[in-house]
Design an enzyme around this catalytic site. Structure first.
Site, PDB file in Angstrom:
ATOM      1  N   ASP A 151      86.605  45.032  45.912  1.00 47.80           N
ATOM      2  CA  ASP A 151      85.438  45.626  45.257  1.00 47.80           C
ATOM      3  C   ASP A 151      84.557  46.254  46.339  1.00 47.80           C
ATOM      4  O   ASP A 151      83.886  45.540  47.098  1.00 47.80           O
ATOM      5  CB  ASP A 151      84.653  44.559  44.481  1.00 47.80           C
ATOM      6  CG  ASP A 151      85.399  44.060  43.237  1.00 47.80           C
ATOM      7  OD1 ASP A 151      86.652  44.164  43.189  1.00 47.80           O
ATOM      8  OD2 ASP A 151      84.738  43.555  42.302  1.00 47.80           O
ATOM      9  N   LYS A 214      82.878  50.072  38.628  1.00 47.93           N
ATOM     10  CA  LYS A 214      82.138  48.835  38.370  1.00 47.93           C
ATOM     11  C   LYS A 214      80.653  49.142  38.462  1.00 47.93           C
ATOM     12  O   LYS A 214      80.228  49.908  39.330  1.00 47.93           O
ATOM     13  CB  LYS A 214      82.583  47.794  39.417  1.00 47.93           C
ATOM     14  CG  LYS A 214      81.768  46.520  39.473  1.00 47.93           C
ATOM     15  CD  LYS A 214      82.390  45.510  40.460  1.00 47.93           C
ATOM     16  CE  LYS A 214      81.464  44.347  40.742  1.00 47.93           C
ATOM     17  NZ  LYS A 214      82.020  43.379  41.709  1.00 47.93           N
ATOM     18  N   LYS A 250      84.517  47.753  34.933  1.00 43.38           N
ATOM     19  CA  LYS A 250      84.013  46.395  35.180  1.00 43.38           C
ATOM     20  C   LYS A 250      82.489  46.382  35.153  1.00 43.38           C
ATOM     21  O   LYS A 250      81.851  46.775  36.139  1.00 43.38           O
ATOM     22  CB  LYS A 250      84.525  45.882  36.535  1.00 43.38           C
ATOM     23  CG  LYS A 250      83.996  44.487  36.898  1.00 43.38           C
ATOM     24  CD  LYS A 250      84.590  43.958  38.202  1.00 43.38           C
ATOM     25  CE  LYS A 250      83.917  42.663  38.658  1.00 43.38           C
ATOM     26  NZ  LYS A 250      84.441  42.155  39.939  1.00 43.38           N
TER      27      LYS A 250
HETATM   28  O1  LIG Z   1      80.609  41.158  40.903  1.00 41.75           O
HETATM   29  C1  LIG Z   1      80.030  40.330  40.251  1.00 41.75           C
HETATM   30  C2  LIG Z   1      78.591  40.101  40.322  1.00 41.75           C
HETATM   31  O2  LIG Z   1      78.200  40.002  41.631  1.00 41.75           O
HETATM   32  C3  LIG Z   1      78.193  38.871  39.574  1.00 41.75           C
HETATM   33  O3  LIG Z   1      76.825  38.919  39.365  1.00 41.75           O
HETATM   34  P1  LIG Z   1      76.082  37.682  38.693  1.00 41.75           P
HETATM   35  O4  LIG Z   1      75.981  36.633  39.764  1.00 41.75           O
HETATM   36  O5  LIG Z   1      74.753  38.234  38.292  1.00 41.75           O
HETATM   37  O6  LIG Z   1      76.897  37.204  37.525  1.00 41.75           O
END
Ligand SMILES: O=C[C@H](O)COP(=O)(O)O
Length: 314
Positions: A151, A214, A250
């Site tokens: 990512d 994403k 995503k």
């Molecule tokens: O890639 C995923 C995100 O960093 C997750 O974010 P979050 O901690 O707000 O669920």
């Protein structure tokens, strides 16, 4: 497993168009207002959300123990009595586990034999403000550690300044550094100021070969929102129509509830169709959504809500 690799197409900024924010917000609101999903349908959609989830930990105090606990949850996302109550033959599993590069080897070992891929953030996540050669080296490091998905974050300044060929070249170099690993391009949409910029950045990322686009890192002031998601889905649809290439989506950041999981799947179904509702083309990036999904599924099975602290982590 992610859909086969996207291939790059030449930079083409003639495909950009301006996005009308009020109209996009109205359409996004109508998508989730239309109907609510109940009963067995809701349970099936929540199970699909688990299968499409990048179960994530990206915190400054991450430790190998926390990553191992997260991987245990990815392997067994639901308590046994919920799985039995749902009549499932097999324990579900998440789409992937997403961690920082130095945690990849721990996650790979903890998921050995499960087929659950490890995704790693890279390129100076979350801001990406490191020299390009170091960002590319970080990708290679994470792939070398066993990450099957990377990512990356884009340089927001390239979008805000309209430096489209610089953005294209950088993302193309990152894709090249990924080698066999699939690449998700994080646009950090909360930093991009306008939906027109979100659309433009989406098209450039796909032209440069991103396998997924994403929304967010989870660290911006504003993370995944449905109007942004709608804009990105339209960009995916337009890119598909123009090139025949299929790119995944995503949403990530700030999603915490089972209702969020249902809403995002509704968006996918309405805008891109059922083909996109599988882990190869859709992931929910979340560090704290699984607990509420498990709680709702337990309610479906038993008719009662358990306190969330009764469920294991995440
Ligand atoms: O890639 C995923 C995100 O960093 C997750 O974010 P979050 O901690 O707000 O669920």
């Amino acid at each position: 497993m992610i859909h086969p690799h996207n291939s790059a197409t030449p930079l083409d900024i003639a495909v950009f168009h301006s996005v009308n924010r009020p109209a996009t917000e109205r359409r996004a609101a109508s998508l989730i207002a239309r109907r609510s999903i109940k009963g067995a349908y809701q349970a099936a959609w929540l199970l699909n959300a688990i299968a499409c989830m990048d179960l994530t930990t990206l915190a400054g105090d991450d430790t190998p123990d926390r990553v191992r606990r997260l991987c245990a949850k990815a392997r067994r996302p639901l308590a046994d009595h919920i799985v039995a109550g749902l009549g499932l033959a097999d324990m579900p599993r998440t789409g992937a586990v997403c961690v920082y590069p130095t945690m990849v080897a721990t996650a790979v070992a903890a998921l050995n034999g499960t087929g659950i891929p490890v995704a790693s953030v890279a390129t100076g996540f979350p801001a990406g403000l490191m020299p390009l050669d170091l960002r590319l080296a970080e990708i290679r490091y994470a792939v070398g550690q066993g990450a099957q998905e990377i990512d990356i974050v884009i340089t927001r300044a390239h979008v805000l300044g309209g430096h489209w060929s610089a953005l294209y070249d950088e993302i193309a170099a990152m894709k090249d550094a990924c080698g066999p690993a699939h690449m998700k391009a994080i646009l950090a949409t909360g930093d991009l100021a306008t939906l027109s910029n979100v659309y433009a950045a989406s098209r450039i990322a796909m032209q440069a070969g991103a396998d997924f686009i994403k929304t967010s890192t989870g660290k911006e002031g504003v993370n995944a929102t449905l109007p942004v998601g709608l804009t990105m889905c339209r960009a995916i649809r337009d890119h598909h129509a123009a090139t025949g290439h299929i790119v995944g989506f995503k949403p990530a950041g700030g999603m915490k509830t089972a209702k969020d999981a249902l809403n995002w799947q509704m968006l996918m179904r309405e805008e891109l169709g059922r083909d996109w509702l599988r882990p190869g083309l859709f992931r929910l990036g979340a560090s704290s959504m699984l607990a509420d999904i498990e709680r709702q599924l337990e309610h479906h099975v038993t008719g009662r809500y358990a306190a969330s602290h009764r469920h294991a982590l995440a």
